[in-house]
Write an enzyme that holds these catalytic residues in place. Structure first.
Site, PDB file in Angstrom:
ATOM      1  N   GLU A 150     109.029 -58.424  69.372  1.00  0.00           N
ATOM      2  CA  GLU A 150     108.990 -59.307  70.441  1.00  0.00           C
ATOM      3  C   GLU A 150     109.205 -60.357  71.071  1.00  0.00           C
ATOM      4  OE1 GLU A 150     104.345 -59.454  70.922  1.00  0.00           O
ATOM      5  OE2 GLU A 150     104.535 -57.191  71.263  1.00  0.00           O
ATOM      6  N   GLU A 306     103.315 -50.620  69.553  1.00  0.00           N
ATOM      7  CA  GLU A 306     101.795 -50.724  69.480  1.00  0.00           C
ATOM      8  C   GLU A 306     100.780 -50.626  70.351  1.00  0.00           C
ATOM      9  OE1 GLU A 306     102.402 -55.294  68.671  1.00  0.00           O
ATOM     10  OE2 GLU A 306     103.362 -54.921  67.373  1.00  0.00           O
TER      11      GLU A 306
HETATM   12  C1  GAL Z   1     101.965 -57.888  69.912  1.00  0.00           C
HETATM   13  C2  GAL Z   1     102.921 -58.471  68.489  1.00  0.00           C
HETATM   14  C3  GAL Z   1     101.531 -58.378  67.332  1.00  0.00           C
HETATM   15  C4  GAL Z   1     100.005 -58.625  67.306  1.00  0.00           C
HETATM   16  C5  GAL Z   1      99.494 -57.935  68.843  1.00  0.00           C
HETATM   17  C6  GAL Z   1      98.082 -58.017  68.707  1.00  0.00           C
HETATM   18  O1  GAL Z   1     102.165 -59.092  71.007  1.00  0.00           O
HETATM   19  O2  GAL Z   1     103.848 -57.831  68.060  1.00  0.00           O
HETATM   20  O3  GAL Z   1     102.424 -59.142  65.874  1.00  0.00           O
HETATM   21  O4  GAL Z   1     100.375 -60.184  67.026  1.00  0.00           O
HETATM   22  O5  GAL Z   1     100.458 -58.287  69.629  1.00  0.00           O
HETATM   23  O6  GAL Z   1      97.706 -58.033  70.585  1.00  0.00           O
END
Ligand code: GAL
Length: 670
Positions: A150, A306
Site C-alpha cells: 500500500e 486484502e
Molecule cells: C491494510 C494493510 C495491512 C493491514 C490492513 C488492516 O491497509 O495493507 O497491512 O494493516 O490494512 O486493515
C-alpha cells in the site's frame, strides 16, 4: 486462473509466521488446506527480521516457512518487505525518515515512515530485494511478488530538502526553464515570481492559500516519485525472475497516487477492500473500486489482495460482518472481475497494533462461525474454478481523472462541500442500479468499444483530450458531460472564455456562471412536461450556442434557463447536464442516452439486487447475483436453463436471495 499463478481462483491472505512460534506453523498448514487456501502473502513487514543489522541478513526462518508452504502445495506471494524499515537505519541515517508539511520529521515506531526520495532507503531496499530474489528465485513455493505494501498509505507526501531538490529536477524536465515555470504557475500573482531555481519549494505550511499550480505539480511529482520506488523494485525482480509476475496492493478511492500512471507498470492489478459494515453506501463505493481496478488492468482479472474476514481496528466503530456479509464482499469482487479473494490476515495477531483486527483464523479458533464461513467460501471458490480468467464486457465508460480529482478539490475551488468522488459515485451508482456493466476510462483508454461515455466533473481538460472526444462523438459515440467540467488546462490556467473551454463547440454552449449551493439543497428542473424533477447542490447559468435544450430550471434565479442539452455531431451526440440530478431527473437523463447509444444491461432491474456477467474465451458465461441487504428477495430469471455454478443444479425460473445472498449461475450457451 489468475495470470497463471494458481489454478482457479487464488484464495488466502497475509501470512505472518514470524509472529508465532514454529509449532503453530504446522497447524497453520493443516487449517489452510482445510480452508482451501492456495496462495499467501508472506514477509510483508519482515525487514527487521530479515536484516537485523546493516551488515547482517537472516533468511533462515523464511526458508523454513517457504519450504513448509511448498510441502503443502501453497503458493507464496512473496513480499519484498520494504514497507517498514528497521530502526537501525533511522538511527544511523536520520534523513531516511519523511518530513511533514510543517517541517517535522517523523519518528520511527510505526510503519512506512521512510522518505521516498531518500538514497539510503532506496539503496537498502534495492539490496534487500535483490537478495530475496536471488535466494528464492527457484523456490517451488514462489508464485509471484508482492512489492512493498500500500504505497503512500501513511505518508503520501514528504516535504524534506531531498524531496525539494527532486521537485526542482522534475519541474525542470516539465517546464525547461524558469521563465516557463513562472508563466505556467502564474507567479505574477501575490509576488510569487521566482528569480532562481533554489527559491522553488514544495508547498509547505504557510499563511493561507498556496499557489494552486504548485500544489497540483507537487501532487503529480509525489505520485511519480513514489512510483519510482515500485519500478526500482520491479526492475530488480524482472531481472532475476523474469517469469514471475509482480504487483503492489492499491487502496480504495485513493486520491494521492495517479493509479492510471501506476497501472502501466503493474503486471497484475491488486487492491485492498475494507467496506464499512455500518455504512449503507459502502457496497456502492466497493463496486466502483472493483470496476476501477479491473479497468486499471485493461480489463484483465484483478486480485482482491486484502479484505477483512470481520472487524477492522482502525475505524471509530469497527463493525462486525454479520453472517453472509464476508461472503457477499468476496463475491462482489468476483462479480466485478477478480480472480483472487484474499484477506488481511491469515491468523489473528496476539500482540501489536492489529491484535483486534479480524483474520481468517480468529482468536476464537477453528470452531468459530467466521472460520466456518472461510472454510465454506474456499469450497465454493474451488467449485467455480472454470470461471476464473473470464472477463466483463462493458458498453459504458466512466471517465476517471486524477488531475481533475486533485484540482477540483483545491482549497480555492468554488465549493469544498462536494468531493470529486461524490460525482463519480452519483453517476456510477445510477448505472450500476440499472445493471449496466461499466469500465472506467482515462485519457489513454481506446474509446472505440464504448457506446456511451459518461464524463463527470472533468474539471481539468487538455485540448488534445477535447479533440479525441470530438472525434469519438463524430464517429457515433454518445458523450454525457456533467456539471463542473472543463474549467482549466494542464497548468491550471482557466480556459479562455471559461468553461467548457475546448468542449465549447462540441457541447454547443458556454457556462456563464455557476451557483454552488449548501449541501442538501434541492431545486426543480423541468424536462418539458411540467413535472417537477429534482436537482441538487449545484447549478449553472448556461448560454446556449447551438445545442438543443432538453430541460430548464423551473425555479430560482435561473428559472426558465437551460439546464441540460444535447448537441449532435456526425453520427453521435454530446449531452450536457449542468446540475446534480436526483433519482427522477437521473432517469430522464440516462434513459434516452442509454437508448440512443444502444448500451445494454445484463439483467432486468430488481431493487436491491445487482447483477454482473463474466464471459470466458470459450463463450461460457456466468451471472453473479448479489443481494445488497437483509431479508428475502425473489428474482425471476429472464432465461430458462441457468444452472447453479457451484452445485450444477438447474435453478428453474426464479430464485430467492436471503441476507446478503449471492448466487452464481452459469447461463446456457447461445
Ligand atoms: C491494510 C494493510 C495491512 C493491514 C490492513 C488492516 O491497509 O495493507 O497491512 O494493516 O490494512 O486493515
Amino acid at each position: 486462473m489468475i495470470h497463471g499463478i494458481v489454478d482457479g481462483f487464488a484464495y488466502g491472505g497475509d501470512y505472518n509466521p514470524e509472529q508465532w512460534p514454529e509449532d503453530v506453523w504446522a497447524e497453520d498448514m493443516r487449517l489452510m488446506k482445510e480452508a482451501g487456501v492456495n496462495l499467501v502473502s508472506i514477509a510483508i513487514f519482515s525487514w527487521a527480521r530479515l536484516q537485523p543489522a546493516e551488515d547482517r541478513f537472516d533468511f533462515a526462518w523464511l526458508d523454513r516457512a517457504m519450504d513448509l508452504l511448498a510441502a503443502n502445495g501453497i503458493g507464496a506471494d512473496l513480499a519484498t518487505a520494504t514497507a517498514a524499515h528497521p530502526n537501525w537505519m533511522s538511527l544511523k541515517y536520520p534523513t531516511v525518515l519523511a518530513v511533514d508539511e510543517k517541517g517535522i520529521r517523523y519518528t520511527w515506531g510505526s510503519r512506512q515512515a521512510y522518505c521516498p526520495s531518500s538514497r539510503v532507503y532506496r539503496d537498502a531496499a534495492a539490496e534487500l530485494v535483490r537478495r530475496l530474489a536471488e535466494r528464492y528465485k527457484d523456490h517451488p513455493a514462489l508464485a509471484m511478488w508482492h512489492i512493498n505494501d500500500e504505497y503512500a498509505c501513511h505518508v503520501d507526501s514528504c516535504y524534506c530538502d531531498t524531496c525539494a531538490a527532486g521537485f526542482r529536477g522534475w519541474l525542470t524536465s516539465r517546464y525547461g526553464d524558469l521563465d516557463h515555470l513562472n508563466e505556467a504557475w502564474g507567479t505574477a500573482f501575490w509576488s510569487q515570481r521566482y528569480g532562481s531555481w533554489d527559491e522553488v519549494m514544495p508547498p509547505r505550511y504557510t499563511t493561507t492559500f498556496r499557489n494552486p499550480s504548485q500544489v497540483l505539480d507537487y501532487q503529480r511529482f509525489m505520485s511519480d516519485t513514489i512510483l519510482e520506488l515500485y519500478v526500482m523494485e520491479r526492475d530488480i525482480l524482472r531481472d532475476v525472475t523474469p517469469d514471475k509476475k509482480a504487483t503492489t496492493n492499491f487502496m480504495p478511492l485513493f486520491k494521492p497516487m495517479d493509479y492510471w500512471r501506476w497501472a502501466r507498470e503493474m503486471d497484475i492489478v491488486s487492491w485492498d477492500s475494507y467496506p464499512d459494515p455500518h455504512d449503507p453506501a459502502s457496497p456502492l463505493a466497493n463496486a466502483f473500486d472493483h470496476d476501477l481496478m479491473r479497468s486499471l488492468g485493461g480489463g484483465d482479472p484483478f486480485m482482491l489482495m486484502e479484505q477483512a474476514a470481520g472487524r477492522v481496528n482502525w475505524r471509530q466503530v469497527n463493525g462486525m460482518k454479520h453472517p453472509g456479509l464476508m461472503r457477499y464482499h468476496s463475491f462482489q469482487a468476483v462479480a466485478h472481475g477478480a480472480d483472487a479473494v484474499m484477506f488481511f490476515q491469515w491468523r489473528q495477531s496476539q500482540r501489536g497494533s492489529e491484535q483486534f483486527h479480524s483474520a481468517m483464523v480468529p482468536h476464537a479458533g477453528e470452531a468459530s462461525r467466521s472460520f466456518g464461513e472461510i472454510r465454506n467460501l474456499g469450497v465454493e471458490l474451488a467449485a467455480l474454478a472454470p470461471m476464473a480468467g473470464s472477463r466483463i464486457d462493458a458498453d459504458v465508460g466512466l471517465y476517471v481523472d486524477y488531475d481533475s480529482w486533485w484540482s477540483s478539490e483545491f482549497e480555492t475551488a468554488p465549493t469544498s462541500s462536494a468531493p470529486y468522488t461524490a460525482d463519480l459515485l452519483l453517476w456510477y451508482g445510477a448505472l450500476r442500479d440499472r445493471n449496466l456493466p461499466v469500465d472506467m476510462v482515462s485519457a489513454d483508454t481506446p474509446l472505440e468499444g464504448y457506446r456511451l461515455l459518461v464524463v463527470p466533473r472533468l474539471f481539468l481538460i487538455s485540448e488534445a483530450l477535447a479533440e479525441r472526444l470530438e472525434a469519438w462523438v463524430a464517429s457515433g459515440g454518445v458523450l454525457l458531460v456533467t456539471a463542473g467540467s472543463a474549467w482549466i488546462d494542464e497548468t491550471t490556467a482557466v480556459h479562455p472564455g471559461g468553461a467548457p473551454g475546448p468542449l465549447r463547440s462540441l457541447l454547443g454552449l458556454q457556462v456563464a456562471d455557476v451557483d454552488p449551493l449548501p449541501p442538501g439543497t434541492v431545486f426543480t428542473v423541468d424536462f418539458g412536461d411540467h413535472r417537477a424533477l429534482d436537482g441538487r447542490d449545484w447549478r449553472e447559468e448556461l448560454v446556449v450556442e447551438g445545442a438543443e435544450t432538453l430541460a430548464v430550471y423551473a425555479e430560482g434565479p435561473m428559472a426558465g434557463r437551460t439546464a441540460s442539452t444535447v448537441n449532435r455531431l456526425g453520427t453521435g451526440e454530446a449531452r450536457y447536464v449542468s446540475f446534480r440530478p436526483g433519482p427522477a431527473a437521473m432517469e430522464r437523463i440516462l434513459e434516452p442516452a442509454l437508448r440512443i447509444a444502444g448500451a445494454e444491461a445484463v439483467f432486468p432491474v430488481v431493487p436491491g439486487v445487482h447483477v454482473t456477467r463474466r464471459r470466458a474465451d470459450d463463450g461460457r458465461t456466468w451471472l453473479v447475483l448479489l443481494h445488497q441487504g437483509t431479508g428475502e428477495v425473489s428474482v425471476d430469471l429472464p432465461r430458462a436453463g441457468c444452472r447453479d455454478a457451484v452445485d450444477g443444479r438447474d435453478v428453474g425460473s426464479s430464485l430467492v436471495l436471503g441476507d446478503w445472498g449471492v448466487r452464481v449461475l452459469e447461463e446456457p450457451i447461445g
